[in-house]
Structure formats: C-alpha cells, structure tokens
Design a protein around this motif. Structure first.
Motif, PDB file in Angstrom:
ATOM      1  N   TRP A   1      59.664  46.565   2.075  1.00 44.21           N
ATOM      2  CA  TRP A   1      59.270  47.085   3.384  1.00 44.21           C
ATOM      3  C   TRP A   1      58.135  48.081   3.212  1.00 44.21           C
ATOM      4  CZ3 TRP A   1      61.540  45.890   8.214  1.00 44.21           C
ATOM      5  CH2 TRP A   1      62.602  44.992   8.141  1.00 44.21           C
ATOM      6  N   VAL A   2      57.310  48.179   4.242  1.00 47.03           N
ATOM      7  CA  VAL A   2      56.180  49.106   4.254  1.00 47.03           C
ATOM      8  C   VAL A   2      56.548  50.292   5.133  1.00 47.03           C
ATOM      9  CG1 VAL A   2      53.718  49.379   4.678  1.00 47.03           C
ATOM     10  CG2 VAL A   2      54.619  47.155   4.035  1.00 47.03           C
ATOM     11  N   LEU A   3      56.437  51.485   4.595  1.00 47.88           N
ATOM     12  CA  LEU A   3      56.661  52.711   5.348  1.00 47.88           C
ATOM     13  C   LEU A   3      55.305  53.298   5.733  1.00 47.88           C
ATOM     14  CD1 LEU A   3      59.530  54.480   3.377  1.00 47.88           C
ATOM     15  CD2 LEU A   3      59.679  53.372   5.595  1.00 47.88           C
TER      16      LEU A   3
ATOM     17  N   ILE B   1      50.999  55.631   3.133  1.00 45.12           N
ATOM     18  CA  ILE B   1      51.754  54.375   3.152  1.00 45.12           C
ATOM     19  C   ILE B   1      52.519  54.214   1.853  1.00 45.12           C
ATOM     20  CG2 ILE B   1      51.526  51.871   3.170  1.00 45.12           C
ATOM     21  CD1 ILE B   1      49.306  52.103   5.130  1.00 45.12           C
ATOM     22  N   GLN B   2      53.774  53.814   1.947  1.00 45.36           N
ATOM     23  CA  GLN B   2      54.618  53.597   0.779  1.00 45.36           C
ATOM     24  C   GLN B   2      55.310  52.246   0.895  1.00 45.36           C
ATOM     25  OE1 GLN B   2      57.188  56.905  -0.333  1.00 45.36           O
ATOM     26  NE2 GLN B   2      55.963  58.322   0.904  1.00 45.36           N
ATOM     27  N   LEU B   3      55.566  51.632  -0.248  1.00 44.65           N
ATOM     28  CA  LEU B   3      56.293  50.373  -0.328  1.00 44.65           C
ATOM     29  C   LEU B   3      57.603  50.616  -1.063  1.00 44.65           C
ATOM     30  CD1 LEU B   3      53.327  49.397   0.223  1.00 44.65           C
ATOM     31  CD2 LEU B   3      53.903  47.335  -1.042  1.00 44.65           C
ATOM     32  N   SER B   4      58.683  50.047  -0.562  1.00 44.17           N
ATOM     33  CA  SER B   4      59.976  50.249  -1.200  1.00 44.17           C
ATOM     34  C   SER B   4      60.896  49.095  -0.877  1.00 44.17           C
ATOM     35  CB  SER B   4      60.607  51.565  -0.737  1.00 44.17           C
ATOM     36  OG  SER B   4      61.863  51.759  -1.363  1.00 44.17           O
ATOM     37  N   ALA B   5      61.801  48.821  -1.834  1.00 41.46           N
ATOM     38  CA  ALA B   5      62.828  47.799  -1.669  1.00 41.46           C
ATOM     39  C   ALA B   5      64.223  48.401  -1.781  1.00 41.46           C
ATOM     40  CB  ALA B   5      62.660  46.694  -2.709  1.00 41.46           C
TER      41      ALA B   5
ATOM     42  N   LEU C   1      67.043  50.793   0.176  1.00 43.28           N
ATOM     43  CA  LEU C   1      67.411  51.370   1.454  1.00 43.28           C
ATOM     44  C   LEU C   1      67.560  52.876   1.346  1.00 43.28           C
ATOM     45  CD1 LEU C   1      68.283  51.019   4.404  1.00 43.28           C
ATOM     46  CD2 LEU C   1      70.600  50.581   3.587  1.00 43.28           C
ATOM     47  N   GLU C   2      68.077  53.358   0.238  1.00 39.21           N
ATOM     48  CA  GLU C   2      68.285  54.790   0.082  1.00 39.21           C
ATOM     49  C   GLU C   2      66.962  55.559   0.105  1.00 39.21           C
ATOM     50  OE1 GLU C   2      71.585  52.553  -1.962  1.00 39.21           O
ATOM     51  OE2 GLU C   2      69.395  52.483  -1.891  1.00 39.21           O
ATOM     52  N   LYS C   3      65.948  54.993  -0.530  1.00 38.83           N
ATOM     53  CA  LYS C   3      64.661  55.693  -0.539  1.00 38.83           C
ATOM     54  C   LYS C   3      64.028  55.698   0.848  1.00 38.83           C
ATOM     55  CE  LYS C   3      60.010  55.738  -2.345  1.00 38.83           C
ATOM     56  NZ  LYS C   3      58.991  55.140  -3.228  1.00 38.83           N
ATOM     57  N   ILE C   4      64.125  54.572   1.552  1.00 36.76           N
ATOM     58  CA  ILE C   4      63.541  54.499   2.893  1.00 36.76           C
ATOM     59  C   ILE C   4      64.198  55.522   3.807  1.00 36.76           C
ATOM     60  CG2 ILE C   4      63.260  53.011   4.900  1.00 36.76           C
ATOM     61  CD1 ILE C   4      63.063  50.646   2.996  1.00 36.76           C
ATOM     62  N   GLN C   5      65.512  55.627   3.734  1.00 41.32           N
ATOM     63  CA  GLN C   5      66.209  56.603   4.570  1.00 41.32           C
ATOM     64  C   GLN C   5      65.869  58.029   4.161  1.00 41.32           C
ATOM     65  OE1 GLN C   5      70.236  55.115   3.947  1.00 41.32           O
ATOM     66  NE2 GLN C   5      70.278  54.315   6.034  1.00 41.32           N
TER      67      GLN C   5
ATOM     68  N   PRO D   1      53.275  41.700  -6.957  1.00 44.66           N
ATOM     69  CA  PRO D   1      54.397  42.235  -6.166  1.00 44.66           C
ATOM     70  C   PRO D   1      55.406  43.011  -6.985  1.00 44.66           C
ATOM     71  CG  PRO D   1      54.661  39.881  -6.503  1.00 44.66           C
ATOM     72  CD  PRO D   1      53.313  40.233  -7.050  1.00 44.66           C
ATOM     73  N   LYS D   2      55.324  42.955  -8.300  1.00 43.14           N
ATOM     74  CA  LYS D   2      56.290  43.663  -9.138  1.00 43.14           C
ATOM     75  C   LYS D   2      55.901  45.111  -9.375  1.00 43.14           C
ATOM     76  CE  LYS D   2      57.749  39.490 -11.587  1.00 43.14           C
ATOM     77  NZ  LYS D   2      56.917  38.583 -10.774  1.00 43.14           N
ATOM     78  N   LYS D   3      54.684  45.502  -8.995  1.00 43.71           N
ATOM     79  CA  LYS D   3      54.228  46.878  -9.161  1.00 43.71           C
ATOM     80  C   LYS D   3      53.881  47.436  -7.783  1.00 43.71           C
ATOM     81  CE  LYS D   3      52.461  46.220 -13.851  1.00 43.71           C
ATOM     82  NZ  LYS D   3      51.285  46.331 -14.753  1.00 43.71           N
ATOM     83  N   LEU D   4      54.865  47.997  -7.143  1.00 43.62           N
ATOM     84  CA  LEU D   4      54.675  48.489  -5.791  1.00 43.62           C
ATOM     85  C   LEU D   4      53.908  49.797  -5.743  1.00 43.62           C
ATOM     86  CD1 LEU D   4      58.177  47.728  -4.231  1.00 43.62           C
ATOM     87  CD2 LEU D   4      56.168  46.260  -4.405  1.00 43.62           C
ATOM     88  N   LYS D   5      53.768  50.488  -6.859  1.00 42.27           N
ATOM     89  CA  LYS D   5      53.038  51.744  -6.882  1.00 42.27           C
ATOM     90  C   LYS D   5      51.526  51.557  -6.911  1.00 42.27           C
ATOM     91  CE  LYS D   5      55.961  55.297  -7.052  1.00 42.27           C
ATOM     92  NZ  LYS D   5      55.831  56.504  -6.210  1.00 42.27           N
TER      93      LYS D   5
END
Length: 819
Positions: free
Chosen positions: A480-482, A493-497, A499-503, A565-569
């Motif tokens: 997901w894109v934040l 903008i941040q990318l994360s998979a 749920l804990e980090k998104i929250q 896609p394996k390096k979201l940073k």
C-alpha cells in the motif's frame, strides 16, 4: 514534478518579488503550500502541514460569508483592530490561523460584517448623544455614516502600496452596486489603456509566473500586457498560484482567470478519494474499475474498512502464492519454502466467504469477513518469501545478524538509493527473492491433503479473479502507498506491506493531520525495466454544462532506477516525480531519458501484439488506453461537478496522472492543479509549447474568454473549431444541456403554492373493521403471489396431463395401424 526548470523556478522568483513589494516573507511562506506546484494534488489550508506542524481537518464547505458556516475569519485591518480590540480578541486570533486558508479557498470576505459593525457603532453613538433617546440626524450624519462604512476598506490599502489607488472597487452583492462596480472597473481600465497608449478595443492580460508561451500567444492576438502584478486592471490573468488572483468573488464578472474556487474536491488527494466514493451520479459505473482503492484515515469508518480490506487482501495473496507455487505446503514436501497447512486452510475459508455471491449471503446470519483468530494465524507469514515467518512488530527490535550480513553485501550505491539499510517491513524487505529462482529445484508431487487444498484454492482464486476488478493489481505482497494529504511533489510518500506500520504512521498519535492509503499497483507495465506514469492535460472551461477538453498528446514519466518490488525503500524505483528523480546521481546526463512522448509509447504498444476477444489490436493506444483515460476523466469531473464553485469567466488546466498495468488496464492515480509547464526535458519542451498554443486557441478563439461574457453555443461535435490537438469530450452532451439551459434556469425559481393536506378521520361506516384493522388477506401481496404460483403450477399440470392424453391417443392409433 517541479513547476519549472531549475534556475527559473517561478516559486522562488515570486518569493523574492514578494519581499521587494513589501509583503512579509512569512506570509509568502505560509501561502506556498496551498497550490500544487509540483504537479501533485493541491491542498486547502496546507501551511501548517508544510511547516511540519499539525493541521485541523477542513471545515464544512458552506456558502456563508463573513466568517459564518465554520469558516475562519479573515485577517482584520489595523483600523478595525484598534477599534474593536477588547471585544474581538478571539476572532483576531482565529484570523491569524485561518487567513491563508480563506485566501486558498477564495471564500467571501468579511466586508459585509465590517460594514454592519460600523453602522451599529454610528447608530449607538447617535442614540447616546440624543437626549430624547431617539437617534438624531444632524446634517452631516449621512456623510459620517458613509465614512465609517468605508473606513475598514480604506485601512486595508496601505499608502505605500503603489497599486492600491488603481484597484477597482469591490463588486456589490445586491442592488445596483454590481453595475456601479462594473462601470467603475471599465472606466479605470479604459483610463489605463489611454495612459499606456493601448488601443481602446484591445484586451489587457496579466501573467504571474514563468509562462512565455501564453504571453507569446496572447501578444500575437493583439492583446496588451499589464506587467504590474499587483494591479487589478486586466481582462485576463493567468496565475501560477491561486492566491495571486485574490478573492475570486471580488473580481469583476468580466475578468477571466485560470482557477476555480474550491477545486480541491478534485485536485487534493483526500478530495478526489471522497468525491469518487461519495458521488451518486455515476450511474452504474464502478469506481474500482479505474481508481485504485483509497481510504481517508481521518474518518474512523474508513480506517475500519481499510483494516478489513488489508486483512482480506492478505489472505487472497497468500492463497495465490500457494496456488502459483505448485500447491505444496510445509508438511507436504515444500519444507521451509511452503506455508503450513493450517494457515492455508484459514486463508481458504476467508476467501471462500469473500467469493460468495450476494444472494447467498442474504439468507445467512451476518458474520465478520475475517475473525481475529483467523487474522492471528495469517498475519505473521511473509507474502514475499513463502514459508518465512515475520518477526513480531515493535519499535525497539534488536537487529538480527542475518539481515546485517546481507546488508553488508550490498553496494554503497544500493544503500544510498534505498535510503536506509534497515528493512521496511520487519525483515520481510530483506528477503533474497532472487535466491528462489536460482535454487529452483524439481518440485515433489503433492500429497492427498495438498491435492485437496490445491483444487479448492484454485477454484476460489479463479472466482475472485472474475469478481474483483482490482484482482490483478493486488499482486502477491499486498503493498500500500501512504500519502500525506498536506504535501505534494512526492514528499512524505511511503510504501509498506505491514498493517502495524501503516497504523503506526497514519493512525497513531504521531500521525499528521491527514493521511490516505491507496492500493499500490503491483503489476505495472514495465518499459526497459522502468516503471512509468502518464501525465495527461485536461482543460475545463465550464462545469454546468460540463465542457472538458482532452489533449490528444501526452508524455510518460519514468522512474530513475530499475523497478524492483522487493525494495520498497528505493524511492527512485517507485516514484516518477521529477522533483524526486532530480536528486539522483547522474540525473542531468540522463534526464531526457526519463520522459517519452505518447507517439513513441503508441509504437511500443503496437509491438506487443495484443489481442482482445481473440482478435489482434492494431493500435492499442487509440483503441484501449486512451478511451479508458477519457472515461476516467469524465467520471472524475462528474463527481466534483456539484462541489467546485462555478464561475462564467473561469477555466482551469488540470494534470491527470495515470498508470497502465500489464493487462493494459488504466488506473487514475491523482489530479493536479497548476500542472508543470516547464521545459524540463526535450520531450516536454516540444510538447508544452504546442499545448499552450492550443490551450489559448480553445480559451480565446473557441470559448471567447475575454471577448464576451457568456460562452458561445455551437453545434458541438459537428462544427469545425480551431482547437488544435484539444478534443471536446462528449460534445453531444454539452449541446443537449446548452439547449435546455434556459429551462433549468427557470426551474430554479419555481415555488410551491397551496396548502398542506389534512388527514380526515373516517366517517362512520367507511371502516367497518376499524381504522387499525389488518389488511384484507385477499389483497395481501404475499397471498396474491402464492395464489399466482399455485395457478401456474395447476396450469402446468393440466398441460402435462393433456400432453400425456395426446400421447396415449397416438399410441392407440399406432397400435391399430399395426393390427
């Protein structure tokens, strides 16, 4: 994208000019975040979030003037503050917080309220001095009353402001004030033309920002430029920032500007999300077919919906991993490279409930889509690396030795591009995805339990593929894109998979004022290992009836680094904004390679040999991609049509951002106000010049902005217009709505006359069974349907009996013939 090329950025120039003009620098800085300078969505009242502080959510959009309806008060003048400082200290503090927001929203000023206060003060003074208690009217009272009413307005213009004397008076709201203001504006503009030697019939334009193409196009049509940016004497102004236009309701009706008030319902991230999902005029159009799922985290209901969507998507991705990995579990032969059978069963049960049809769910008791026990069994398993268990989420985690060893093998260039050596999703980002492909071995055969799980999972996955319009972009990692709603140009903008980090980032105590979460497109179309998006220009000249001009040429913006896609940073691999890519190494040498003309993209698509319904597609760009973009543009404009403030002499250029996936599905990402018109690359230099010339042709030559008050009525779609590469979307719709415009205008003044109906008590004998008696079962809907069903069954039985008798007679005749 930056608003202009480096070295000639209008934003920096405007800051310096503001300082030279005597405006305080902090005021300019507070305004600088309201418009979408970098080609991203503009935000209302963004000064707090841009400075790093928190910002209140926007208040309800009411059409009230003078600080009512939840709007913050405008900054009062010095004279008004001195008179009412003890009584109105609180409104003054509110004004300091909301002044920039009022300028961004272009809301009605507080002039009416100030006039009312002045009139009341004069009346009170007159009443106090009158001995009889009746207000007296000395000969000079009317003149003093007028001076008191105009005192706040006079205090606003500083004597040191050279343009204060040349500004036209504000347009009145009722009576003949509007006509008087219009005549004063025209007389002052004619006087300006005489003083500057311009022909009386010429038109005057003004430009704030670096737009040489617009200046050249208007000068070639015989227009005269007013170079004083503070002056209000012009027929046409093209501004980089909406604040350069001032209050739109204070302009003369004939003055043309390139902004609509309250356009944030379309151009802001939150506004577009809520407008699309909240619009009820899209008929049977599914928003999920062209807009990736998006959630506003300032609304608790949407947060709950996001959490549920995230959990369901996680189960679906896990099941897809199991099916596409051969259907092997950890107990069935996959060992450490497979999921446990219990986890697969849980994901299968969740997906089965999700795949059920609506008719099946109506007869069942309501139950949650996924329970906490089911989520606990699924959430700690990696979607990127099957069989790998994730660590429990926590802020204070001791780094393990294994990830550190892997990080030491990475090159310094990769670490710099990733931005951090730590993993984004708790060691899930550090997984060596390429090791699986290198160490691929012959898969063992499935056991009986795995075979049953595989067959059931395969059927459920296929059902979901047919039911979910966004099944393809969900991918395998549930990324997901934040996006922070208060920032633009790709900032924050941040990318994360996880749920804990998104929250934690977007919902926790440290969250900013507004965040949105949008589903990341995990199957983008890749060109030469690069991810890209499409910048499309759309010109809106009217909202009612809707007049949207679609530019037939556009350009692609590529990411600077190869897509992984394996390096979201690695922001250079996932973001295509020019404002992000320009900070990468060797960007100046490769900047021309970061963009592509739509004609070149059309040639690339033709080489893919795409087929639809078993037939080859000759030109996928014109037959698939561009029609889908036009449809998304129309649907997005329709959803904001009732929220944007209409104005007869306003137009606006929007920058739409689209993405294309592997199946050539087109997805709308966001809509930008004041898109980038700089000559940043060789592609944009050629394209922007031609687009600006065509835009001026549409605005001035076709729509007659600056030449007449109302828009011309034509046989749109069949008449020839000099619009260049601009194409009017749905011309028949505009022609039809213009034809009945007078009828709609008259319908607004309709009134209801008459008296309300009073229920009459039934007379004696009218209700033998009483007024509260139950309905007659002979006329009950259920009874009638049951009787009709019985009658139909009886008819079918009679027909079947008759058919059987005929068959028996035929058999008897055949037997007699044989005898």
């Amino acid at each position: 994208m930056t608003q202009s090329a480096e070295g000639s950025r209008p934003g920096r120039g405007g800051y310096a000019e503001a300082q030279a003009a005597g405006r305080p620098p902090q005021r300019v800085a507070a305004r600088s975040s309201q418009s979408n300078k970098g080609g991203q969505a503009s935000e209302l009242a963004d000064d707090a979030s841009a400075s790093g502080g928190s910002r209140r959510p926007p208040r309800p959009a009411a059409r009230a003037g003078g600080g009512g309806g939840g709007y913050p008060a405008r900054r009062p003048s010095s004279a008004h503050t001195a008179q009412t400082a003890p009584q109105k200290a609180a409104p003054q503090r509110e004004t300091q917080r909301g002044g920039a927001q009022r300028r961004a929203c272009s809301l009605p000023p507080l002039q009416a309220e100030r006039k009312t206060d002045a009139v009341q003060a004069v009346a009170a003074e007159s009443l106090r001095r009158s001995p009889s208690g009746v207000p007296s009217r000395p000969p000079g009272s009317v003149q003093r009353k007028r001076e008191a009413m105009s005192a706040p307005a006079a205090a606003q213009s500083s004597p040191s402001d050279p343009s204060s004397s040349s500004r036209p008076p504000k347009r009145g709201s009722q009576g003949s004030g509007g006509n008087a203001s219009n005549s004063n504006f025209r007389s002052e503009l004619d006087d300006w033309k005489r003083r500057h030697g311009a022909p009386p019939e010429s038109r005057v334009f003004s430009i704030t920002g670096n737009f040489p193409g617009i200046r050249k196009a208007l000068v070639s049509r015989g227009w005269t430029e007013n170079e004083d940016r503070e002056s209000r004497l012009w027929d046409f102004r093209y501004a980089l920032w909406q604040r350069d236009l001032g209050e739109l309701n204070e302009l003369d009706d004939a003055q043309v500007v390139n902004y609509f008030a309250r356009n944030s319902e379309l151009t802001s991230k939150v506004g577009l999300c809520n407008s699309l999902y909240g619009c009820c005029t899209l008929d049977r159009v599914d928003v999920n077919s062209f807009f990736p799922r998006c959630f506003d985290f300032t609304t608790p209901v949407q947060v709950e919906h996001f959490v549920e969507d995230f959990k369901l998507t996680t189960c679906c991705c896990l099941l897809r991993r199991f099916v596409e990995g051969g259907g092997l579990t950890a107990e069935g032969g996959a060992a450490s490279k497979g999921y446990p059978q219990e986890v697969v069963r849980v994901a299968l049960e969740v997906c089965k409930r999700r795949a059920k049809a609506v008719d099946e769910l109506l007869d069942e008791a309501p139950c949650p889509a996924i329970t906490e026990e089911e989520w606990t069994a699924v959430k700690l398993w990696s979607l990127k690396t099957p069989g790998k268990a994730l660590k429990a989420w926590g802020r204070d985690k001791a780094p393990s030795a294994k990830p550190a060893a892997k990080a030491s093998k990475a090159s310094p260039n990769e670490e710099a591009r990733d931005g951090s050596a730590a993993a984004d999703d708790c060691s899930d980002e550090d997984g060596d995805g390429g090791a699986e492909a290198e160490q691929e071995e012959a898969r063992p055969s499935r056991c009986e339990e795995d075979e049953a799980l595989y067959a059931a999972a395969h059927d459920v996955v296929e059902k979901l593929r047919q039911q979910l319009p966004q099944f393809s972009l969900d991918g395998h990692q549930n990324i997901w894109v934040l996006k922070p709603a208060g920032k633009s140009r790709g900032r924050g903008i941040q990318l994360s998979a996880r749920l804990e980090k998104i929250q934690e980032v977007a919902v926790g105590r440290g969250a900013e004022a507004r965040w949105i979460a949008q589903k990341y497109i995990e199957n983008p179309l890749i060109i030469e290992k690069k991810k890209f998006d499409i910048r499309q220009w759309v010109l809106v000249t009217r909202w009612n009836p809707l007049a949207a001009w679609f530019y037939q040429d556009c350009y692609l913006r590529f990411s600077f680094a190869d897509y992984d896609p394996k390096k979201l940073k690695n922001k250079y691999a996932h973001l295509t904004n020019n404002s992000i890519s320009k900070h990468a190494e060797d960007f100046e040498e490769q900047k021309d390679d970061t963009m592509m003309h739509s004609d070149d993209f059309s040639e690339f698509l033709a080489t893919l040999k795409i087929e639809r319904n078993g037939k080859p597609v000759e030109d996928p760009w014109l037959e698939i991609v561009q029609p889908a973009m036009k449809n998304a543009v129309l649907r997005s404009l329709e959803c904001a049509q009732d929220n944007v403030m209409h104005r007869s002499n306003s137009f606006e250029l929007f920058g739409y951002d689209f993405m294309v996936d592997e199946d050539l599905n087109v997805w709308l990402i966001e809509v930008n106000s004041s898109p980038d018109l700089s000559y940043s690359t060789a592609t944009t230099k050629q394209l922007v010049k031609s687009m600006i010339e065509d835009m001026v042709a549409v605005v001035v030559d076709v729509e007659k902005f600056g030449l007449r008050m109302d828009r011309p009525k034509r046989k749109w779609g069949s008449c020839r217009v000099n619009s260049g590469r601009y194409e009017l979307l749905e011309p028949a719709r505009r022609r039809r709505e213009e034809k009945f415009r007078k009828l709609r205008k008259d319908a607004q003044s309709l009134t209801i006359q008459g008296s309300s109906l009073k229920l009459r008590k039934p007379k004696k004998g009218e209700c033998p069974r009483g007024p509260d008696a139950e309905d007659d079962p002979r006329f009950d809907a259920s009874a009638l349907l049951a009787a009709a069903a019985e009658a139909g069954t009886a008819e079918e039985t009679a027909e079947a009996t008759a058919a059987g008798d005929l068959e028996d007679e035929d058999d008897d005749e055949e037997s007699e013939d044989e005898g």
